[in-house]
Motif scaffolding. Structure first.
Motif, PDB file in Angstrom:
ATOM      1  N   VAL A   1      -2.527   4.720 -11.123  1.00  0.00           N
ATOM      2  CA  VAL A   1      -3.278   5.105  -9.930  1.00  0.00           C
ATOM      3  C   VAL A   1      -3.059   4.128  -8.779  1.00  0.00           C
ATOM      4  O   VAL A   1      -3.597   4.324  -7.692  1.00  0.00           O
ATOM      5  N   GLU A   2      -2.265   3.074  -8.997  1.00  0.00           N
ATOM      6  CA  GLU A   2      -1.921   2.120  -7.952  1.00  0.00           C
ATOM      7  C   GLU A   2      -0.437   1.798  -8.058  1.00  0.00           C
ATOM      8  O   GLU A   2       0.142   1.881  -9.138  1.00  0.00           O
ATOM      9  N   TYR A   3       0.171   1.411  -6.948  1.00  0.00           N
ATOM     10  CA  TYR A   3       1.599   1.157  -6.949  1.00  0.00           C
ATOM     11  C   TYR A   3       1.881  -0.340  -6.883  1.00  0.00           C
ATOM     12  O   TYR A   3       1.195  -1.094  -6.192  1.00  0.00           O
ATOM     13  N   SER A   4       2.906  -0.765  -7.621  1.00  0.00           N
ATOM     14  CA  SER A   4       3.362  -2.157  -7.626  1.00  0.00           C
ATOM     15  C   SER A   4       4.796  -2.194  -7.126  1.00  0.00           C
ATOM     16  O   SER A   4       5.556  -1.232  -7.273  1.00  0.00           O
TER      17      SER A   4
ATOM     18  N   ALA B   1      -9.699   8.224  -8.513  1.00  0.00           N
ATOM     19  CA  ALA B   1      -9.701   6.772  -8.358  1.00  0.00           C
ATOM     20  C   ALA B   1      -9.989   6.413  -6.898  1.00  0.00           C
ATOM     21  O   ALA B   1      -9.731   7.210  -5.989  1.00  0.00           O
ATOM     22  N   PRO B   2     -10.574   5.238  -6.618  1.00  0.00           N
ATOM     23  CA  PRO B   2     -10.862   4.149  -7.560  1.00  0.00           C
ATOM     24  C   PRO B   2     -12.307   4.108  -8.068  1.00  0.00           C
ATOM     25  O   PRO B   2     -12.655   3.260  -8.871  1.00  0.00           O
TER      26      PRO B   2
ATOM     27  N   THR C   1       4.269   7.882 -12.410  1.00  0.00           N
ATOM     28  CA  THR C   1       3.293   8.705 -11.704  1.00  0.00           C
ATOM     29  C   THR C   1       2.823   9.784 -12.677  1.00  0.00           C
ATOM     30  O   THR C   1       3.496  10.045 -13.684  1.00  0.00           O
TER      31      THR C   1
ATOM     32  N   ARG D   1      -5.839   9.960 -11.076  1.00  0.00           N
ATOM     33  CA  ARG D   1      -5.314   9.558  -9.768  1.00  0.00           C
ATOM     34  C   ARG D   1      -6.131  10.168  -8.638  1.00  0.00           C
ATOM     35  O   ARG D   1      -6.362   9.531  -7.605  1.00  0.00           O
TER      36      ARG D   1
ATOM     37  N   SER E   1       0.066   0.394 -12.528  1.00  0.00           N
ATOM     38  CA  SER E   1      -1.024   1.275 -12.907  1.00  0.00           C
ATOM     39  C   SER E   1      -0.642   2.685 -12.488  1.00  0.00           C
ATOM     40  O   SER E   1       0.108   2.868 -11.523  1.00  0.00           O
TER      41      SER E   1
END
Length: 302
Positions: A4-7, A126-127, A72, A123, A2
């Protein structure tokens, strides 16, 4: 994945950024059986990307290598497909700071364009925040909505295809901040005020021409906005290089002998003068010029 989130790992359907060089980055949608061509050769999604960690160094078919980076907003700004002129990170950083965006903020934006600023706003809020973005052009609005869903931020944004100068933002009394990037922002100042919360908030307008700024400032004043200011952000990059400089010669430490006429006729003797290396900065010969003016104002509490 995502925006706005990191994997940690690359999965099927992710948007990954293939870093070939600082001037060459490629956004790819990861799919089994698909290949991506680079100047160093082929990257095979099934074997080279899926299941690998973001940041992995991938060897291409010709022996060269690339990095695969997590997307990003900053990387998307320099790799996105341009549907319009876009805002870049220098202006975006100033906008998000001056609008005081934070998690939970509600923001109204017009126009959406290519979505460069939109991703940075998402970003920042969020969230739990929400972005209401308006785009006059139907195809651009549809494409932006498709990208937000693909980037897994669709739950944070509502895209509307309408004329903000005539129809407003479609919301009333909810926004903490409003951003305008349209040809005649002064025509939307009243709608911006309507969209903002009663307890105040911040508005920003981006315009390339000073005549647009003048009309916008007049409209902001007429609508009762305060703390109106306009600024211009210019990026000036200094190149760093290593130079070698001779050590200064302050003369002998012993008293100097009186030079005779015979000594003056002798050629000077060459000596190995010690040198010192150090870092220095070189001013750029060319500097990016004017992009646009940013006008900020505050809605008073009512």
């Amino acid at each position: 994945m995502s925006f706005v989130e990191y994997s940690d790992c690359i999965k099927e359907g992710d948007i990954a950024i293939v870093y070939v060089s600082h001037e060459n980055m490629i956004p790819v949608k990861v799919k089994p059986g698909v290949q991506t061509q680079t100047k160093y050769g082929v990257i095979r999604h099934s074997t080279d990307l899926i299941g690998k960690q973001y940041g992995t160094k991938v060897t291409c078919s010709k022996g060269g290598w690339v990095y695969v980076l997590h997307p990003t907003p900053e990387l998307w700004t320099v790799t996105l497909p341009h549907r319009t002129q876009i805002l870049y990170t220098t202006d975006i950083a100033t906008i998000t700071m001056m609008l005081e965006l934070k998690p939970g903020s509600v923001v109204c934006e017009s126009g959406t364009g290519s979505g460069s600023l939109s991703h940075a706003i998402l970003r920042s809020i969020a969230p739990t925040g929400h972005l209401h973005t308006v785009e006059f052009h139907q195809q651009r609005a549809e494409k932006a909505a498709e990208e937000f869903t693909e980037h897994r931020v669709g739950h944070l944004v509502t895209v509307r295809n309408q004329d903000v100068c005539k129809e407003g933002f479609g919301v009333s009394g909810v926004a903490d901040a409003v951003f305008l990037d349209i040809p005649s922002p002064w025509e939307a100042v009243g709608h911006a005020k309507t969209a903002m919360k009663r307890h105040g908030g911040r508005v920003c307008s981006f315009s390339p021409c000073i005549e647009q700024v003048q009309k916008t400032c007049e409209a902001l004043t007429d609508q009762g906005f305060e703390d109106i200011s306009t600024l211009e952000v210019l990026l000036r990059v200094h190149d760093v290089k290593t130079v070698s400089l001779p050590t200064p010669d302050f003369g002998p430490t012993q008293p100097t002998q009186i030079q005779t006429d015979e000594d003056a006729k002798k050629p000077p003797q060459k000596q190995n003068q010690p040198c010192v290396t150090q870092k220095t900065t070189i001013l750029p010969r060319d500097m990016p010029g004017h992009t646009g003016y940013l006008t900020f104002a505050t809605k008073p509490r009512t």
